[in-house]
Design a protein around this motif. Structure first.
Motif, PDB file in Angstrom:
ATOM      1  N   GLY A 102       0.804  -1.221   0.055  1.00  0.00           N
ATOM      2  CA  GLY A 102       0.015  -0.049   0.089  1.00  0.00           C
ATOM      3  C   GLY A 102       0.893   1.204  -0.086  1.00  0.00           C
ATOM      4  N   THR A 103       2.282   1.275  -0.268  1.00  0.00           N
ATOM      5  CA  THR A 103       2.890   2.481  -0.476  1.00  0.00           C
ATOM      6  C   THR A 103       4.050   2.366  -1.576  1.00  0.00           C
ATOM      7  N   THR A 104       4.097   3.243  -2.239  1.00  0.00           N
ATOM      8  CA  THR A 104       5.249   3.298  -3.220  1.00  0.00           C
ATOM      9  C   THR A 104       6.633   3.365  -2.838  1.00  0.00           C
ATOM     10  N   PHE A 105       6.716   3.864  -1.635  1.00  0.00           N
ATOM     11  CA  PHE A 105       8.071   4.265  -0.962  1.00  0.00           C
ATOM     12  C   PHE A 105       8.556   2.632  -0.556  1.00  0.00           C
ATOM     13  N   ALA A 106       7.729   1.605  -0.557  1.00  0.00           N
ATOM     14  CA  ALA A 106       8.052   0.151  -0.339  1.00  0.00           C
ATOM     15  C   ALA A 106       8.955  -0.216  -1.266  1.00  0.00           C
ATOM     16  N   SER A 107       8.599  -0.133  -2.695  1.00  0.00           N
ATOM     17  CA  SER A 107       9.344  -0.480  -3.735  1.00  0.00           C
ATOM     18  C   SER A 107      10.589   0.415  -4.021  1.00  0.00           C
ATOM     19  N   ILE A 108      10.630   1.775  -3.699  1.00  0.00           N
ATOM     20  CA  ILE A 108      11.621   2.615  -3.851  1.00  0.00           C
ATOM     21  C   ILE A 108      12.865   2.013  -2.798  1.00  0.00           C
ATOM     22  N   VAL A 109      12.470   1.995  -1.601  1.00  0.00           N
ATOM     23  CA  VAL A 109      13.462   1.403  -0.652  1.00  0.00           C
ATOM     24  C   VAL A 109      13.968   0.041  -1.106  1.00  0.00           C
ATOM     25  N   PHE A 110      13.245  -0.839  -1.564  1.00  0.00           N
ATOM     26  CA  PHE A 110      13.666  -1.920  -2.231  1.00  0.00           C
ATOM     27  C   PHE A 110      14.832  -1.882  -3.259  1.00  0.00           C
ATOM     28  N   ALA A 111      14.567  -1.089  -3.947  1.00  0.00           N
ATOM     29  CA  ALA A 111      15.703  -0.904  -5.007  1.00  0.00           C
ATOM     30  C   ALA A 111      16.835  -0.078  -4.337  1.00  0.00           C
ATOM     31  N   VAL A 112      16.442   0.942  -3.474  1.00  0.00           N
ATOM     32  CA  VAL A 112      17.864   1.447  -2.953  1.00  0.00           C
ATOM     33  C   VAL A 112      18.863   0.419  -2.208  1.00  0.00           C
ATOM     34  N   ALA A 113      18.213  -0.401  -1.588  1.00  0.00           N
ATOM     35  CA  ALA A 113      18.982  -1.483  -0.968  1.00  0.00           C
ATOM     36  C   ALA A 113      19.748  -2.286  -1.997  1.00  0.00           C
ATOM     37  N   LEU A 114      18.991  -2.932  -2.809  1.00  0.00           N
ATOM     38  CA  LEU A 114      19.628  -3.704  -4.032  1.00  0.00           C
ATOM     39  C   LEU A 114      20.711  -2.849  -4.718  1.00  0.00           C
ATOM     40  N   LEU A 115      20.710  -1.520  -4.962  1.00  0.00           N
ATOM     41  CA  LEU A 115      21.954  -0.890  -5.588  1.00  0.00           C
ATOM     42  C   LEU A 115      23.057  -0.995  -4.541  1.00  0.00           C
ATOM     43  N   ALA A 116      22.806  -0.475  -3.186  1.00  0.00           N
ATOM     44  CA  ALA A 116      23.766  -0.643  -2.271  1.00  0.00           C
ATOM     45  C   ALA A 116      24.303  -1.849  -2.028  1.00  0.00           C
ATOM     46  N   SER A 117      23.836  -3.030  -2.245  1.00  0.00           N
ATOM     47  CA  SER A 117      24.174  -4.404  -2.094  1.00  0.00           C
ATOM     48  C   SER A 117      25.093  -4.467  -3.456  1.00  0.00           C
ATOM     49  N   GLY A 118      24.690  -4.285  -4.578  1.00  0.00           N
ATOM     50  CA  GLY A 118      25.356  -4.369  -5.657  1.00  0.00           C
ATOM     51  C   GLY A 118      26.745  -3.794  -5.880  1.00  0.00           C
ATOM     52  N   GLN A 119      26.781  -2.494  -5.246  1.00  0.00           N
ATOM     53  CA  GLN A 119      27.910  -1.543  -5.163  1.00  0.00           C
ATOM     54  C   GLN A 119      28.829  -1.974  -4.372  1.00  0.00           C
ATOM     55  N   ASN A 120      28.347  -2.518  -2.904  1.00  0.00           N
ATOM     56  CA  ASN A 120      29.022  -3.066  -1.942  1.00  0.00           C
ATOM     57  C   ASN A 120      30.118  -4.352  -2.265  1.00  0.00           C
ATOM     58  N   SER A 121      29.301  -5.243  -2.952  1.00  0.00           N
ATOM     59  CA  SER A 121      29.812  -6.481  -3.250  1.00  0.00           C
ATOM     60  C   SER A 121      30.899  -6.326  -4.292  1.00  0.00           C
ATOM     61  N   THR A 122      30.869  -5.246  -5.228  1.00  0.00           N
ATOM     62  CA  THR A 122      31.669  -4.981  -6.254  1.00  0.00           C
ATOM     63  C   THR A 122      33.026  -4.543  -5.739  1.00  0.00           C
ATOM     64  N   LEU A 123      33.071  -3.613  -4.650  1.00  0.00           N
ATOM     65  CA  LEU A 123      34.295  -3.461  -3.948  1.00  0.00           C
ATOM     66  C   LEU A 123      34.899  -4.519  -3.331  1.00  0.00           C
TER      67      LEU A 123
END
Length: 443
Positions: A310-331
């Motif tokens: 019931g909130t768009t923010f849920a999807s945005i937060v999910f994608a932000v966490a995914l981006l952080a996870s991808g960048q972290n693992s790259t390091l």
């Protein structure tokens, strides 16, 4: 006990320090209290924990939660306990033998075996990098609508960013990793609050169930979770980066270093457990209970979060966490690649060249699959990368268990009998599950 404690079971002198540019570069205060010392040792554990929450984990955790509810939480927990034990062995090897796992293999095995081990390790690092590339591309697509093909190309840019940061010192990289982990933690704490899971089914899910083994579909995802959790390149990485600490290279100094490094590693891996469990819990509470059991990939999960919570923010937060996870693992993937190449082959490439080679190996298949098959293909590739990682795991675990159990190589620090038995059981379980997974994948 000599001033510079070194076990005698190694055939030849080390040709050089592991990651020489940052070796012993972080000071450990001599007469400080417990907390200040722990803080000085904190960092390598977080760097390793990143590999346990990369985009590959997301795919297996989402599929597991959506299809089977909370049942596979026990697999996430057991995988994490395996990881804690294996990372303890890895840091112990680095501290006591003063060589990373790649250098230890080079010393122990013949040239042919080492070449094979090196090839397997490079395949695992490329598979891991593939998961990061795809994960970051999907996150950019979800956040900014960037086509997946362009997202894959953009991930090449982070090569330059990482090299810039590496020049600033190792503590800077550790701080960035820690910051991104806090972002992921915050995102999932928010998602859990939104999805309102039931506490009792979660607690029940932490207890292993018979059907995890008897149900083939459940077992397949369970092994995927194990493969995505215990990362082969992390065992090489950890044995090297614990040596960035400038502890006293005496028996007493090493004993203290092992104690604090193990605390750092275990606490960090419990954070990783919380994040993996949270992904599975959110998938179970949001999809499994609403009849959306067929949600198996990151795209579907992202699309369904908004209408179901019931909130768009849920999807945005999910994608932000995914981006952080991808960048972290790259390091951490970059560093692991450098450690493995230098340790096995004694080849010293400039970091930017090494990074470019690793990233190209990952980007090219990701680009081809994205162009030909689009979204569906990237999801399959993500799961496939985890299967490859799972296959390679035995080739890192067995040498590690052998070396740390050897009285000749580790002296008084060799694994005690109870630990020897435990780690051989873990190694045997991993090999057995991987053989099963291989048979499943082929047939």
């Amino acid at each position: 006990m000599g001033q510079n404690f070194q076990a005698k079971g190694w055939r030849k002198e080390r040709s050089s320090d592991s990651l020489p540019e940052v070796f012993s570069s972080i000071n450990i205060p001599k007469n400080a209290g417990f907390w200040r010392k722990l803080l000085a040792f904190t960092g390598p554990g977080l760097m390793v924990a990143v590999g346990y929450m990369d985009p590959g984990n997301w795919a297996t955790d989402i599929a597991g939660g959506a299809q089977f509810g909370y049942t596979l939480l026990s697999v996430v927990l057991i995988s994490n306990l395996f990881a804690i034990v294996l990372q303890h062995l890895s840091l112990k090897l680095g501290i006591v033998a003063e060589r990373d796992l790649a250098q230890a293999c080079k010393d122990h095995f013949g040239p042919k075996t080492n070449f094979v081990l090196w090839i397997f390790c490079e395949i695992a690092i490329a598979a891991c990098d593939l998961a990061e590339v795809i994960g970051s591309a999907i996150a950019l697509n979800l956040l900014f609508g960037l086509p997946l093909t362009w997202g894959v190309v953009v991930t090449i840019v982070d090569v330059l960013l990482i090299l810039f940061l590496q020049a600033k010192g190792f503590r800077v990289i550790e701080s960035i990793v820690a910051g991104l982990i806090v972002v992921i933690l915050g995102c999932f704490a928010y998602e859990i609050i939104l999805s309102k899971p039931d506490i009792f089914p979660i607690l029940a899910g932490l207890v292993p169930q018979k059907e995890v083994v008897t149900n083939p579909a459940m077992l397949y995802i369970g092994i995927g979770i194990l493969g995505a959790t215990v990362m082969p390149h992390n065992l090489y990485l950890h044995s090297s980066i614990v040596q960035t600490r400038n502890y006293e290279r005496t028996a007493a100094g090493k004993k203290e270093a092992i104690k604090f490094a193990t605390l750092d590693s275990s606490i960090s891996l419990f954070l990783a457990f919380f994040i993996n469990a949270a992904i599975l819990i959110v998938a179970a509470a949001t999809f499994h209970t609403t009849g959306n059991q067929d949600i198996a990939d990151i795209h579907d999960a992202h699309e369904m979060l908004t209408p179901l919570l019931g909130t768009t923010f849920a999807s945005i937060v999910f994608a932000v966490a995914l981006l952080a996870s991808g960048q972290n693992s790259t390091l951490t993937g970059t560093l692991a690649g450098q450690i493995v190449m230098e340790g096995f082959l004694n080849i010293r490439l400039k970091p930017w060249l090494r990074r470019l080679i690793t990233r190209s190996i990952a980007v090219i298949p990701a680009l081809i699959v994205t162009i030909i098959y689009g979204e569906k293909g990237t999801t399959d590739l993500l799961v496939f990368s985890q299967v490859i990682l799972s296959m390679q795991l035995s080739f890192a675990v067995v040498p590690l268990v052998m070396f740390t159990g050897s009285k000749l190589k580790m002296g008084e620090f060799a694994n005690k009998l109870w630990l020897k038995i435990t780690v051989w059981i873990i190694a045997f379980i991993i090999i057995l599950l991987n053989l099963f997974l291989l048979a499943e994948t082929i047939f």
